[in-house]
Motif scaffolding. Sequence first.
Motif, PDB file in Angstrom:
ATOM      1  N   GLN A 158       0.871  -1.268  -0.014  1.00 25.87           N
ATOM      2  CA  GLN A 158       0.084   0.033   0.046  1.00 25.87           C
ATOM      3  C   GLN A 158       1.010   1.426  -0.128  1.00 25.87           C
ATOM      4  OE1 GLN A 158      -1.943  -1.222   3.621  1.00 25.87           O
ATOM      5  NE2 GLN A 158      -3.903  -0.846   2.461  1.00 25.87           N
ATOM      6  N   VAL A 159       1.999   1.056   0.771  1.00 26.97           N
ATOM      7  CA  VAL A 159       2.748   2.271   0.894  1.00 26.97           C
ATOM      8  C   VAL A 159       3.620   2.639  -0.499  1.00 26.97           C
ATOM      9  CG1 VAL A 159       4.835   3.554   2.105  1.00 26.97           C
ATOM     10  CG2 VAL A 159       3.186   1.909   3.268  1.00 26.97           C
ATOM     11  N   PHE A 160       3.953   1.593  -1.191  1.00 28.38           N
ATOM     12  CA  PHE A 160       4.597   1.546  -2.602  1.00 28.38           C
ATOM     13  C   PHE A 160       3.814   2.084  -3.552  1.00 28.38           C
ATOM     14  CE2 PHE A 160       6.356   0.049  -6.432  1.00 28.38           C
ATOM     15  CZ  PHE A 160       7.673   0.468  -6.481  1.00 28.38           C
ATOM     16  N   GLN A 161       2.188   1.715  -3.655  1.00 24.70           N
ATOM     17  CA  GLN A 161       1.337   2.494  -4.157  1.00 24.70           C
ATOM     18  C   GLN A 161       1.084   3.840  -4.201  1.00 24.70           C
ATOM     19  OE1 GLN A 161      -2.271   0.178  -3.723  1.00 24.70           O
ATOM     20  NE2 GLN A 161      -1.576  -1.769  -4.554  1.00 24.70           N
ATOM     21  N   LYS A 162       1.480   4.367  -2.920  1.00 19.80           N
ATOM     22  CA  LYS A 162       1.435   5.713  -2.548  1.00 19.80           C
ATOM     23  C   LYS A 162       2.581   6.364  -3.099  1.00 19.80           C
ATOM     24  CE  LYS A 162      -0.233   9.402  -0.505  1.00 19.80           C
ATOM     25  NZ  LYS A 162      -1.365   9.891  -1.060  1.00 19.80           N
ATOM     26  N   VAL A 163       3.898   5.726  -3.035  1.00 21.17           N
ATOM     27  CA  VAL A 163       4.939   6.312  -3.535  1.00 21.17           C
ATOM     28  C   VAL A 163       4.696   6.361  -5.160  1.00 21.17           C
ATOM     29  CG1 VAL A 163       7.376   5.790  -4.383  1.00 21.17           C
ATOM     30  CG2 VAL A 163       6.399   5.487  -2.125  1.00 21.17           C
ATOM     31  N   GLU A 164       4.174   5.324  -5.953  1.00 26.24           N
ATOM     32  CA  GLU A 164       3.694   5.488  -7.220  1.00 26.24           C
ATOM     33  C   GLU A 164       2.867   6.720  -7.402  1.00 26.24           C
ATOM     34  OE1 GLU A 164       4.286   1.137  -8.946  1.00 26.24           O
ATOM     35  OE2 GLU A 164       2.545   1.588  -7.859  1.00 26.24           O
ATOM     36  N   GLU A 165       1.799   6.865  -6.669  1.00 20.92           N
ATOM     37  CA  GLU A 165       0.803   7.898  -6.860  1.00 20.92           C
ATOM     38  C   GLU A 165       1.492   9.305  -6.738  1.00 20.92           C
ATOM     39  OE1 GLU A 165      -2.806   9.792  -3.875  1.00 20.92           O
ATOM     40  OE2 GLU A 165      -2.583   7.594  -4.232  1.00 20.92           O
ATOM     41  N   GLU A 166       2.310   9.544  -5.919  1.00 15.54           N
ATOM     42  CA  GLU A 166       3.032  10.750  -5.473  1.00 15.54           C
ATOM     43  C   GLU A 166       4.169  10.926  -6.727  1.00 15.54           C
ATOM     44  OE1 GLU A 166       2.206  12.786  -3.826  1.00 15.54           O
ATOM     45  OE2 GLU A 166       1.259  11.901  -2.027  1.00 15.54           O
ATOM     46  N   LEU A 167       4.502   9.976  -7.278  1.00 15.19           N
ATOM     47  CA  LEU A 167       5.361   9.946  -8.554  1.00 15.19           C
ATOM     48  C   LEU A 167       4.611  10.599  -9.716  1.00 15.19           C
ATOM     49  CD1 LEU A 167       8.138   7.281  -8.181  1.00 15.19           C
ATOM     50  CD2 LEU A 167       8.720   9.662  -8.235  1.00 15.19           C
ATOM     51  N   ALA A 168       3.381  10.227  -9.878  1.00 16.69           N
ATOM     52  CA  ALA A 168       2.580  10.513 -11.015  1.00 16.69           C
ATOM     53  C   ALA A 168       2.114  12.129 -10.719  1.00 16.69           C
ATOM     54  CB  ALA A 168       1.362   9.568 -10.933  1.00 16.69           C
ATOM     55  N   GLU A 169       2.015  12.426  -9.528  1.00 14.60           N
ATOM     56  CA  GLU A 169       1.470  13.743  -9.296  1.00 14.60           C
ATOM     57  C   GLU A 169       2.841  14.631  -9.598  1.00 14.60           C
ATOM     58  OE1 GLU A 169      -0.146  13.981  -5.466  1.00 14.60           O
ATOM     59  OE2 GLU A 169      -1.974  12.599  -5.867  1.00 14.60           O
ATOM     60  N   LEU A 170       3.907  14.127  -9.304  1.00 13.59           N
ATOM     61  CA  LEU A 170       4.952  15.184  -9.604  1.00 13.59           C
ATOM     62  C   LEU A 170       5.456  15.120 -11.155  1.00 13.59           C
ATOM     63  CD1 LEU A 170       7.589  16.505  -8.733  1.00 13.59           C
ATOM     64  CD2 LEU A 170       8.823  14.293  -8.545  1.00 13.59           C
ATOM     65  N   GLN A 171       5.020  14.224 -11.682  1.00  7.71           N
ATOM     66  CA  GLN A 171       5.214  14.250 -13.311  1.00  7.71           C
ATOM     67  C   GLN A 171       4.440  15.183 -13.965  1.00  7.71           C
ATOM     68  OE1 GLN A 171       7.629  12.534 -15.038  1.00  7.71           O
ATOM     69  NE2 GLN A 171       6.976  14.012 -16.552  1.00  7.71           N
ATOM     70  N   LYS A 188       4.369  24.221  -7.104  1.00 12.60           N
ATOM     71  CA  LYS A 188       3.663  22.922  -6.951  1.00 12.60           C
ATOM     72  C   LYS A 188       4.741  21.672  -7.272  1.00 12.60           C
ATOM     73  CE  LYS A 188      -0.825  24.357  -7.918  1.00 12.60           C
ATOM     74  NZ  LYS A 188      -1.918  24.248  -8.915  1.00 12.60           N
ATOM     75  N   ILE A 189       5.791  21.738  -8.180  1.00 13.89           N
ATOM     76  CA  ILE A 189       6.863  20.851  -8.225  1.00 13.89           C
ATOM     77  C   ILE A 189       7.529  20.681  -7.065  1.00 13.89           C
ATOM     78  CG2 ILE A 189       8.983  20.404  -9.545  1.00 13.89           C
ATOM     79  CD1 ILE A 189       7.906  21.771 -11.899  1.00 13.89           C
ATOM     80  N   GLU A 190       7.783  21.652  -6.262  1.00 17.04           N
ATOM     81  CA  GLU A 190       8.439  21.544  -5.155  1.00 17.04           C
ATOM     82  C   GLU A 190       7.546  20.769  -4.067  1.00 17.04           C
ATOM     83  OE1 GLU A 190       9.357  24.707  -1.611  1.00 17.04           O
ATOM     84  OE2 GLU A 190      10.981  24.747  -3.108  1.00 17.04           O
ATOM     85  N   ALA A 191       6.457  21.166  -3.967  1.00 16.42           N
ATOM     86  CA  ALA A 191       5.415  20.411  -3.173  1.00 16.42           C
ATOM     87  C   ALA A 191       5.460  19.022  -3.249  1.00 16.42           C
ATOM     88  CB  ALA A 191       4.344  21.154  -3.180  1.00 16.42           C
ATOM     89  N   GLU A 192       5.127  18.731  -4.655  1.00 19.84           N
ATOM     90  CA  GLU A 192       4.881  17.186  -5.042  1.00 19.84           C
ATOM     91  C   GLU A 192       6.221  16.331  -4.845  1.00 19.84           C
ATOM     92  OE1 GLU A 192       2.193  15.768  -5.465  1.00 19.84           O
ATOM     93  OE2 GLU A 192       0.983  17.440  -5.615  1.00 19.84           O
ATOM     94  N   PHE A 193       7.536  17.099  -4.986  1.00 18.28           N
ATOM     95  CA  PHE A 193       8.841  16.402  -4.671  1.00 18.28           C
ATOM     96  C   PHE A 193       8.688  16.250  -3.384  1.00 18.28           C
ATOM     97  CE2 PHE A 193      13.247  15.965  -4.142  1.00 18.28           C
ATOM     98  CZ  PHE A 193      13.667  15.504  -5.390  1.00 18.28           C
ATOM     99  N   ASP A 237       6.389  15.449  -1.367  1.00 20.87           N
ATOM    100  CA  ASP A 237       5.401  14.429  -0.968  1.00 20.87           C
ATOM    101  C   ASP A 237       6.267  12.962  -1.410  1.00 20.87           C
ATOM    102  OD1 ASP A 237       3.515  16.196  -0.146  1.00 20.87           O
ATOM    103  OD2 ASP A 237       2.395  16.108  -1.771  1.00 20.87           O
ATOM    104  N   VAL A 238       6.871  13.057  -2.651  1.00 20.01           N
ATOM    105  CA  VAL A 238       7.776  12.047  -3.107  1.00 20.01           C
ATOM    106  C   VAL A 238       8.616  11.429  -1.927  1.00 20.01           C
ATOM    107  CG1 VAL A 238       9.034  10.832  -4.557  1.00 20.01           C
ATOM    108  CG2 VAL A 238       7.085  12.326  -5.342  1.00 20.01           C
ATOM    109  N   LEU A 239       9.450  12.328  -1.326  1.00 16.39           N
ATOM    110  CA  LEU A 239      10.466  12.094  -0.470  1.00 16.39           C
ATOM    111  C   LEU A 239       9.785  11.557   0.901  1.00 16.39           C
ATOM    112  CD1 LEU A 239      12.779  15.276  -0.853  1.00 16.39           C
ATOM    113  CD2 LEU A 239      13.108  13.019  -1.374  1.00 16.39           C
ATOM    114  N   PHE A 240       8.671  12.226   1.396  1.00 16.91           N
ATOM    115  CA  PHE A 240       8.054  11.779   2.350  1.00 16.91           C
ATOM    116  C   PHE A 240       7.338  10.427   2.346  1.00 16.91           C
ATOM    117  CE2 PHE A 240       4.560  11.923   5.572  1.00 16.91           C
ATOM    118  CZ  PHE A 240       5.031  12.447   6.729  1.00 16.91           C
ATOM    119  N   SER A 241       6.663  10.083   1.137  1.00 16.95           N
ATOM    120  CA  SER A 241       6.440   8.591   1.121  1.00 16.95           C
ATOM    121  C   SER A 241       7.338   7.547   1.039  1.00 16.95           C
ATOM    122  CB  SER A 241       5.288   8.644  -0.160  1.00 16.95           C
ATOM    123  OG  SER A 241       6.151   9.059  -1.328  1.00 16.95           O
TER     124      SER A 241
END
Length: 261
Positions: free
Chosen positions: A164-177, A187-192, A194-198
């Motif tokens: 479930q956590v890895f799915q969250k990582v993938e979700e955050e990566l998609a939002e960053l992209q 927003k790029i900084e904010a999403e980045f 989120d990626v690090l946090f996940s």
Amino acid sequence: MNTREQQLQAIDRLLTIMDELREQCPWDKKQTLQTLRHLTIEETYELGDAILENDLEEVKKELGDLLLHIVFYAKIGSETNDFDIADVANGICEKLINRHPHIYGDIKVENEEDVKRNWENLKLKEGKKSVLQGVPNSLPALVKANRIQDKVAGVGFDWEQPEQVFQKVEEELAELQEELTNNNQDKIEAEFGDVLFSMVNYARFLKINPENALERTNRKFIGRFQYLEKKAKENGKALQDMTLKEMDIFWEEAKKIGSSN
């Protein structure tokens, strides 16, 4: 190893020396809680380095430096009649007893997770308004993220499975992209973030300390880059005059040499 009596004698010796230094040494006389603070932080990082290098002799020395700081703070506290080393030791003893009712009381626990949940609940009963209240503001962001996640997990706010956590990582990566496509720097900084946090959260589920993992990579990169610098010098070349393709040859050599890392 030393007996308990010898250990107590050593602590008493240190306390005596601290008294003498505070009275007779011009530098020691001047120190305050505030002037020692940055030195204590530095000593803590040096201890961390020694632990990462598994240099037990250096760990012993750095622990001594930190113990000196604790004794120093306690000495300053005693001079203003606020606290002394006995108050410090007794305070932590009482806290440990109160927060380990499964050892000193009648609470039953099954595993480490039960202990952590009890710990956080007890802190709230002691008057803390938030589970996150004990996370220092000055912690480096990566360490702080790990502590935040560990603390909220202690009261049940957590994922159930690593997948479930890895799915969250993938979700955050998609939002960053997506934000990279929109080219919105804020927003790029904010999403980045989120990626690090996940990713920090995922590391916890893999039972990996993210700070240790990143520092391991830092050291690996430093070793490989310094090998590249060395080989370039041996060949009479400056790095800035080499192509990436030329540098990559030495980089790959370095990877093979340090493949065990």
